[in-house]
Design an enzyme around this catalytic site. Structure first.
Site, PDB file in Angstrom:
ATOM      1  N   ALA A 137       0.857  -1.187   0.000  1.00 52.53           N
ATOM      2  CA  ALA A 137       0.000   0.000   0.000  1.00 52.53           C
ATOM      3  C   ALA A 137       0.898   1.243   0.000  1.00 52.53           C
ATOM      4  O   ALA A 137       0.767   2.136   0.830  1.00 52.53           O
ATOM      5  CB  ALA A 137      -0.967   0.000   1.182  1.00 52.53           C
ATOM      6  N   LEU A 138       1.808   1.279  -0.964  1.00 50.30           N
ATOM      7  CA  LEU A 138       2.868   2.281  -0.982  1.00 50.30           C
ATOM      8  C   LEU A 138       2.331   3.692  -1.172  1.00 50.30           C
ATOM      9  O   LEU A 138       1.318   3.908  -1.842  1.00 50.30           O
ATOM     10  CB  LEU A 138       3.870   1.959  -2.098  1.00 50.30           C
ATOM     11  CG  LEU A 138       4.570   0.597  -2.020  1.00 50.30           C
ATOM     12  CD1 LEU A 138       5.572   0.469  -3.161  1.00 50.30           C
ATOM     13  CD2 LEU A 138       5.241   0.382  -0.674  1.00 50.30           C
ATOM     14  N   HIS A 174       6.846   5.980   1.691  1.00 52.38           N
ATOM     15  CA  HIS A 174       7.701   4.850   1.316  1.00 52.38           C
ATOM     16  C   HIS A 174       8.718   5.259   0.249  1.00 52.38           C
ATOM     17  O   HIS A 174       9.888   4.858   0.299  1.00 52.38           O
ATOM     18  CB  HIS A 174       6.848   3.696   0.780  1.00 52.38           C
ATOM     19  CG  HIS A 174       5.918   3.107   1.789  1.00 52.38           C
ATOM     20  ND1 HIS A 174       4.550   3.144   1.637  1.00 52.38           N
ATOM     21  CD2 HIS A 174       6.148   2.462   2.960  1.00 52.38           C
ATOM     22  CE1 HIS A 174       3.990   2.544   2.668  1.00 52.38           C
ATOM     23  NE2 HIS A 174       4.931   2.127   3.488  1.00 52.38           N
ATOM     24  N   GLY A 203      11.215   4.807   8.633  1.00 48.81           N
ATOM     25  CA  GLY A 203      10.628   6.117   8.857  1.00 48.81           C
ATOM     26  C   GLY A 203      10.525   6.472  10.328  1.00 48.81           C
ATOM     27  O   GLY A 203      10.263   5.614  11.174  1.00 48.81           O
ATOM     28  N   LYS A 207       8.160   8.133  11.538  1.00 47.03           N
ATOM     29  CA  LYS A 207       6.757   8.157  11.948  1.00 47.03           C
ATOM     30  C   LYS A 207       6.460   7.064  12.964  1.00 47.03           C
ATOM     31  O   LYS A 207       5.726   7.276  13.922  1.00 47.03           O
ATOM     32  CB  LYS A 207       5.833   8.009  10.739  1.00 47.03           C
ATOM     33  CG  LYS A 207       4.354   7.991  11.130  1.00 47.03           C
ATOM     34  CD  LYS A 207       3.456   7.837   9.930  1.00 47.03           C
ATOM     35  CE  LYS A 207       2.008   7.740  10.372  1.00 47.03           C
ATOM     36  NZ  LYS A 207       1.734   6.490  11.128  1.00 47.03           N
ATOM     37  N   VAL A 257       1.588  11.043   6.592  1.00 43.26           N
ATOM     38  CA  VAL A 257       1.159  10.113   5.551  1.00 43.26           C
ATOM     39  C   VAL A 257       1.182   8.692   6.106  1.00 43.26           C
ATOM     40  O   VAL A 257       2.127   8.275   6.770  1.00 43.26           O
ATOM     41  CB  VAL A 257       2.081  10.233   4.322  1.00 43.26           C
ATOM     42  CG1 VAL A 257       1.791   9.140   3.311  1.00 43.26           C
ATOM     43  CG2 VAL A 257       1.924  11.606   3.681  1.00 43.26           C
TER      44      VAL A 257
END
Length: 283
Positions: A32-33, A37, A147, A149, A184
């Protein structure tokens, strides 16, 4: 771009690349790029000449009632995006290939994972630690990019890399955000229209925390409490936590020590998805 599904083939390929003195960078994904990513791929390219992307929806990191079955799996779209981003090898194994019959081993890290996401998602980080260890062993990278995140996950990966002497350079990539500040995420598709409109309040609260610290506030608990209040007031999300941790140890932090780095961690639950975000501050 070459697509590989067999772990033994991927490992043999990586060994050949290493024998040929190729620097390998790996980017691990569940598919689900999105732009986040792709930013990892771009950063990996700064450190390595050959890029392997792993695409694997890992069942062992999903708990009961979580979204394993409905997690998006647009493989053809993902493969096209990976190819366009310059990925050299896309490693996309099946669950059966990664967890064959008789598989018994779990990698666990008890310290970093006992709070926050680890407390709310029992077993999640054991699944993450196990699959990341396997993928590092299979892809043989010199560099792995993750990441910021998922800050607690990043801290976990750094710890297992250090504790298990894996010798991989772990590179942290900044969180990619939408124009309105929302971090994101592949799971943002679960937000309703109204939730999506209100979700940027999380980032605004983070920015406010930075303003408070810049103005000289030393009480991190007070800053976190104000952040929590802003999110609760401006969204209908259920706030799960807003807290500061020491950037190095990931232990909770309550008072500022000058010339030190802290990270503000936030998690809030919408109707069908949990939103997590964070920000590092040096004060």
């Amino acid at each position: 771009m070459q697509i590989v599904t067999d772990p033994a083939e991927m490992q043999a390929t990586a060994d050949k690349l290493r024998a040929g003195r190729q620097l390998i960078g790996v980017v691990m994904t569940m598919g689900a790029l999105h732009e986040g990513h792709l930013s990892l791929v771009n950063l990996a390219r700064e450190h390595a000449g050959t890029i392997i992307m792993t695409l694997f929806v890992n069942p062992s990191q999903f708990g009961p009632g979580e979204d394993f079955q409905r997690y998006p799996r647009p493989f053809e779209k993902d493969a096209a995006m990976a190819r366009s981003a310059g990925v050299d090898y896309l490693f996309a194994p099946t669950p059966e290939a990664m967890y064959p019959e008789g598989f018994q081993t779990t990698v666990s890290c008890s310290g970093i994972t006992r709070r926050f996401e680890g407390e709310r998602r029992p077993g999640h980080f054991d699944g993450v630690a196990t699959i990341v260890s396997k993928l590092l062993n299979i892809t043989r990278p010199h560099v792995a990019v993750f990441g910021e995140k998922d800050a607690q996950q990043l801290a976990l990966i750094r710890r297992i890399n250090r504790d298990l002497d894996m010798g991989v350079q772990i590179v942290a990539a900044p969180t990619v955000r939408e124009n309105d500040g929302l971090a994101v995420s592949s799971r943002n598709i679960y937000l309703t229209g109204d939730e999506r409109q209100k979700a940027p309040a999380i980032h605004r609260a983070i920015q406010h925390a930075g303003e408070m610290l810049a103005a000289g506030e030393n009480d991190l608990k007070a800053v976190a409490a104000e952040v929590a209040g802003m999110i609760t007031e401006n969204t209908q999300f259920k706030l799960e936590y807003a807290a500061f941790v020491d950037e190095e140890s990931f232990e909770p932090a309550e008072t500022v020590v000058k010339e030190h780095e802290y990270r503000l961690l936030i998690a809030a639950a919408a109707e069908r998805v949990r939103l997590i975000d964070n920000q590092k501050f040096r004060v």
